[in-house]
Structure formats: structure tokens, C-alpha cells
Design a protein around this motif. Structure first.
Motif, PDB file in Angstrom:
ATOM      1  N   THR A   1      34.312  11.842  25.800  1.00  0.00           N
ATOM      2  CA  THR A   1      35.633  11.753  25.195  1.00  0.00           C
ATOM      3  C   THR A   1      35.466  11.227  23.781  1.00  0.00           C
ATOM      4  OG1 THR A   1      36.705  11.368  27.321  1.00  0.00           O
ATOM      5  CG2 THR A   1      37.917  10.695  25.347  1.00  0.00           C
TER       6      THR A   1
ATOM      7  N   SER B   1      37.283  10.228  19.954  1.00  0.00           N
ATOM      8  CA  SER B   1      38.558   9.699  19.469  1.00  0.00           C
ATOM      9  C   SER B   1      38.577   9.724  17.953  1.00  0.00           C
ATOM     10  CB  SER B   1      38.786   8.278  19.985  1.00  0.00           C
ATOM     11  OG  SER B   1      37.779   7.413  19.524  1.00  0.00           O
TER      12      SER B   1
ATOM     13  N   THR C   1      42.648  11.344  21.429  1.00  0.00           N
ATOM     14  CA  THR C   1      41.361  11.432  22.139  1.00  0.00           C
ATOM     15  C   THR C   1      41.209  12.889  22.555  1.00  0.00           C
ATOM     16  OG1 THR C   1      42.365  10.857  24.261  1.00  0.00           O
ATOM     17  CG2 THR C   1      41.381   9.051  22.975  1.00  0.00           C
TER      18      THR C   1
END
Length: 148
Positions: A55, A57, A143
Motif C-alpha cells: 500500500t 500513500s 492510499t
């Protein structure tokens, strides 16, 4: 001078493709091919990250879609994204990203690069940005991860 030559070459290539019955997205070479891979992005590692569940961001902004680095035309109503030139590779063209901001999310397709974006930033089409926030916000935290 180089910018003019590249613009003319891309326009001629796109026109030739249309006349030959090929879509602009299939037209070769792209601007980055003509520049000899002059993208500021890495040459290989980002293309390998599309299968991982990492993930990322950063911030999301929006841009007015048109002819992208991947060689195709997009409209502001399409769910498309330009990713940072720091991680972009040609292999990422057409890959999908799931982007989220708070409880909202949108799936977008990579069609362009964002030279001014940090590695985790996304530059979304207006339609995609509206799924996450208001255009008047201009910049929102996001994100995201590769999904295909």
C-alpha cells in the motif's frame, strides 16, 4: 527544439495510426520511446511491483486528460491516473490501481506520468478525483495499491 520535434513525431505517429486503422493507443513510438527512455522514472523496479500488495500513500491531485505517456487518448470522464515519473515504466501502462481517501475508493487505469508528483502521489482524472473528494479540495491524502 527537442520538445517540438517530439511533439511533431508523436502527432505524425498518431495520425498515421488512425489512417492505417490502428488506434492511437497502439501507435508506436511513444514520446518516451522518442526521447530514448528519458523518463525520470526508474527503469525496472516499478514494473515488478504491480503484483505485490504494497500500500502506497501520498497526495492525489487532478489533471485534464488527453494524450498520455502510454500513447492513448483519455477524457476527463474516464477513470484514469497519471503516476509519478519516479516510478513509471512503460510496463505499467494499462495496469489498474485501487485508490482510497477515507471511506471512499476508486479503481483507475494508468495512462500517463506525473513529472511533478512524489513517488506515492497520484494525478487523477476529474471524474476519478470526484469519487474521492471535491474538485475544490485540489489535493487530498490518498492510499493506493496495484490491483491488476
Amino acid at each position: 527544439m527537442r520538445r517540438i520535434a517530439v511533439s511533431v513525431a508523436v502527432a505524425v505517429t498518431a495520425s498515421a495510426a488512425v489512417l492505417a486503422g490502428t488506434s492511437v493507443a497502439e501507435a508506436q513510438p511513444t514520446m518516451f520511446d522518442l526521447l530514448g527512455g528519458a523518463s525520470t522514472g526508474s527503469a525496472g523496479s516499478a514494473g515488478d511491483t504491480t503484483d505485490d500488495a504494497t500500500t502506497h500513500s501520498g497526495d492525489a491531485t487532478y489533471f485534464h486528460a488527453g494524450l498520455g505517456s502510454c500513447g492513448g487518448m483519455s477524457a476527463d470522464t474516464d477513470y484514469v491516473v497519471a503516476i509519478s515519473a519516479r516510478i513509471w515504466t512503460r510496463a505499467l501502462c494499462g495496469k489498474q490501481i485501487l485508490a482510497s481517501s477515507g471511506p471512499r475508493s476508486v479503481t483507475v487505469t494508468i495512462v500517463d506520468t506525473c513529472p511533478g508528483c512524489a513517488a506515492g502521489d497520484l494525478d487523477l482524472s476529474p471524474a476519478a478525483f470526484k469519487r474521492l473528494g471535491n474538485l475544490s479540495d485540489g489535493r487530498i491524502p490518498v492510499t493506493w495499491r496495484f490491483i491488476g
